[in-house]
Design a protein around this motif. Structure first.
Motif, PDB file in Angstrom:
ATOM      1  N   SER B 160      89.935  43.916 -69.042  1.00 48.81           N
ATOM      2  CA  SER B 160      91.206  44.462 -69.545  1.00 48.81           C
ATOM      3  C   SER B 160      92.262  43.371 -69.597  1.00 48.81           C
ATOM      4  N   MET B 163      91.488  40.853 -72.463  1.00 44.92           N
ATOM      5  CA  MET B 163      91.855  41.462 -73.753  1.00 44.92           C
ATOM      6  C   MET B 163      93.367  41.438 -73.953  1.00 44.92           C
ATOM      7  N   HIS B 164      94.088  41.786 -72.890  1.00 44.72           N
ATOM      8  CA  HIS B 164      95.552  41.826 -72.983  1.00 44.72           C
ATOM      9  C   HIS B 164      96.125  40.436 -73.237  1.00 44.72           C
ATOM     10  N   GLY B 167      93.715  38.739 -76.557  1.00 47.05           N
ATOM     11  CA  GLY B 167      93.319  39.494 -77.740  1.00 47.05           C
ATOM     12  C   GLY B 167      91.823  39.647 -77.913  1.00 47.05           C
ATOM     13  N   THR B 168      91.081  39.391 -76.862  1.00 43.27           N
ATOM     14  CA  THR B 168      89.627  39.566 -76.914  1.00 43.27           C
ATOM     15  C   THR B 168      89.299  41.029 -77.213  1.00 43.27           C
ATOM     16  N   THR B 169      88.243  41.247 -78.004  1.00 40.65           N
ATOM     17  CA  THR B 169      87.932  42.610 -78.438  1.00 40.65           C
ATOM     18  C   THR B 169      86.623  43.111 -77.834  1.00 40.65           C
ATOM     19  N   ALA B 170      86.481  44.433 -77.849  1.00 39.35           N
ATOM     20  CA  ALA B 170      85.237  45.045 -77.382  1.00 39.35           C
ATOM     21  C   ALA B 170      84.063  44.602 -78.247  1.00 39.35           C
ATOM     22  N   GLU B 171      84.330  44.364 -79.538  1.00 38.13           N
ATOM     23  CA  GLU B 171      83.263  43.905 -80.439  1.00 38.13           C
ATOM     24  C   GLU B 171      82.776  42.516 -80.030  1.00 38.13           C
ATOM     25  N   GLN B 172      83.695  41.657 -79.650  1.00 33.56           N
ATOM     26  CA  GLN B 172      83.305  40.303 -79.225  1.00 33.56           C
ATOM     27  C   GLN B 172      82.464  40.353 -77.954  1.00 33.56           C
ATOM     28  N   LEU B 202      79.064  49.777 -78.604  1.00 29.61           N
ATOM     29  CA  LEU B 202      80.330  50.516 -78.572  1.00 29.61           C
ATOM     30  C   LEU B 202      80.113  52.021 -78.477  1.00 29.61           C
ATOM     31  N   PRO B 210      87.309  48.697 -70.134  1.00 32.50           N
ATOM     32  CA  PRO B 210      86.754  48.813 -71.492  1.00 32.50           C
ATOM     33  C   PRO B 210      85.242  48.528 -71.575  1.00 32.50           C
ATOM     34  N   GLY B 314      86.187  34.853 -76.971  1.00 28.98           N
ATOM     35  CA  GLY B 314      85.867  35.913 -77.924  1.00 28.98           C
ATOM     36  C   GLY B 314      85.487  35.349 -79.281  1.00 28.98           C
TER      37      GLY B 314
END
Lengths: 149, 395
Positions: B160, B163-164, B167-172, B202, B210, B314
């Motif tokens: 978390s 990502m915050h 900007g790392t994403t769940a897709e990465q 996902l 996440p 990411g």
């Protein structure tokens, strides 16, 4: 300072897993009986310490004391639990566990809750200001939790 | 000042592991330990009579190396029960290489076995006990009342934050699971061998936001062992040696609430130490085994080890750099996400790294692998240890 915010667990909820009391942390837990958040400080380093220890993790000195905390904080990281991490939260999922940075310079693991009902990850964000609230424990102590400020 | 006297002084000369696509193994933990020790010694062309150094960290009793040595009937002159969770075995290799380079032992065995999957099914609990001093643990007092799901919750907090902040994403993160699974499709011993997509990851249930189920490692039975000796002696043995070129260790906390910065691990220390000792850089690594307890673990470690800049993990993984044919073939066994994960995966990182350097990996072999990295992570991103291994050509 405003009145302490006490947020009891739902009526049908089991007791949370009870935190044991380590010798160094007795003042911390005693203060929670009156819903007061206190933080240990090293008087030599003039820095806050959490979790409470019997020696300062900077200087190993033992000139330590507890001081009232502001009772505010900022969410540093958070995660929503879709199911309980232990039996103490059975029936209360989903709920949010977060790391909260206090202005005193220490970080605590805690829960983000609300007097209005369950809180999910969509209801709180990293960086949000929070303030301490209290969930009663069966032995008269209170567990520090946080609500959005 | 980097002391490079240890570089290449010791080598891994024997490896073995026991895993099953069912995730379960027959036999007790002790029987599995003995089995993989015997097989690893045989792999090297050595016997138990050669062993004078013993490294092990789990036991149902109170003193891991004493109890195992007694069981094996050996009297080692170097003993080590260092327990840092999943990175214990990289640390054991570091300690063994140091001891061997100083002449304090000649033949070292590092071993691990656990049967959490079958034990749980038999109602005998999951993991083996860990002996401890009396008194409350800090975790019981400061973390467990909040009922974080463990260990995934701790890693979810780190995810978390990453990502915050970046900007790392769940897709990465999911891409790491996809690429690791692609490797597992080429390993007939892997627990999970069907390919997956980012959408599959996902769509899998959230374990602790996440992180999804397919971001998380397996729970299986498993066992592994490695044997080390001096490089000089290694050259007389059965298989090509995997030289220990560099090692580094750093632990920063035990509880996640004490981790100084949830986006930077002790690998930012252990990695540079290991590379400096080896006289190498991340660009020299042909194949990497990077502890994949969770996808976020790999992402953080890639950054901290210097394969990409902090915060850029990411983007670095997004185009399949870790997959077969990628620039950094990683977790080629299928990793903790798909091969096996009996609680502490570090021994399997070493076994796979050695097999890659020997060219023993069949369809998943990385062509021309001369330098391999095995990085262990233990606890909740707590204890980091980096091992860099090389073929004889790197001596």
């Amino acid at each position: 300072m405003s009145e302490p915010l006490v947020i009891p667990a739902p009526d049908d909820a089991p007791d949370r897993q009870q935190p044991p009391i380590s010798p160094a942390a007795e003042p911390f837990w005693d203060a929670t009986r009156s819903c007061s958040l206190v933080i240990q400080w090293c008087r030599s380093c003039e820095r806050a310490i959490h979790f409470p220890r019997e020696a300062c993790p900077s200087c190993l000195g033992t000139d330590l004391e507890f001081r009232p905390a502001a009772g505010t904080g900022t969410v540093y990281a958070l995660s929503e639990m879709p199911s309980p991490g232990n039996a103490g939260m059975k029936g209360r999922a989903p709920y949010v566990v977060a790391l909260v940075d206090l202005p005193e310079g220490v970080r605590m693991l805690s829960s983000i809750v609300s007097a209005d009902g369950p809180v999910g990850a969509a209801d709180v964000a990293i960086g949000d200001p929070v303030r301490v609230a209290w969930e009663p424990l069966p032995d008269g102590r209170h567990l520090p939790v946080f609500v959005r400020a | 000042m980097v002391d490079r006297s240890m570089r290449g002084a010791a080598a891994i000369v024997g490896v073995a592991d026991a895993v099953s696509p069912t995730g379960e193994l027959d036999g007790t933990v002790r029987a599995l330990e003995v089995q993989v020790i015997r097989e690893a010694l045989d792999d090297a062309g050595l016997t138990i009579a050669d062993v004078d150094g013993l490294f092990t960290c789990t036991t149902p009793g109170w003193a891991a190396s004493l109890e195992l040595a007694e069981y094996l009937g050996i009297a080692p002159r170097w003993t080590d029960s260092t327990q840092t969770g999943g990175s214990s075995f990289e640390i054991h290799v570091q300690h063994a290489a140091a001891a061997i380079s100083l002449g304090l032992c000649d033949v070292a065995v590092v071993v691990y076995a656990a049967t959490p999957r079958s034990s749980f099914k038999k109602g005998a609990g999951g993991y083996t006990s860990r002996q401890s001093l009396p008194g409350p643990t800090p975790s019981a007092e400061w973390e467990q009342p909040y009922a974080m799901r463990m260990p995934m919750g701790a890693y979810a907090l780190a995810a978390s934050r990453h990502m915050h902040q970046f900007g790392t994403t769940a897709e990465q993160l999911a891409q790491i699971a996809v690429d690791t699974r692609t490797w597992a499709t080429m390993n007939p011993r892997a627990r999970l061998q069907d390919p997956i997509t980012i959408d599959d990851v996902l769509a899998s249930p959230v374990q602790a936001s996440p992180l999804h189920k397919l971001d998380c490692c397996l729970v299986t039975d498993g066992a592994g062992a490695v044997v080390l000796t001096s490089t000089e002696r290694a050259r007389t043995l059965r298989k090509p040696p995997a030289l220990v070129l560099g090692t580094g260790t750093c632990h920063t906390h035990a509880m996640i609430s004490e981790m100084p910065d949830l986006t930077t691990t002790g690998a930012a220390v252990s990695g540079p130490l290991a590379f400096a000792q080896a006289g190498l850089t991340p660009a020299d690594i042909d194949v990497a085994q990077i502890y994949d307890s969770f996808t976020i673990t790999v992402l953080l470690l890639l950054e901290d080890l210097g394969f990409c800049a902090k915060g850029e993990g990411g983007a670095y993984v997004a185009d399949g750099v870790l997959a077969p044919g990628g620039a950094l073939p990683a977790n080629t066994s299928g990793g903790g996400l798909a091969y096996t994960h009996p609680g502490m995966f570090g021994i399997f990182l070493l076994v796979e790294a050695v097999r890659q350097l020997r060219g023993e990996c069949g369809p998943r072999q990385v062509a021309g692998a001369e330098v391999a990295l095995a990085h262990g992570s233990g606890g909740v991103l707590s204890a980091m240890s980096t091992t860099i291994l090389g073929t004889e050509a790197t001596a």
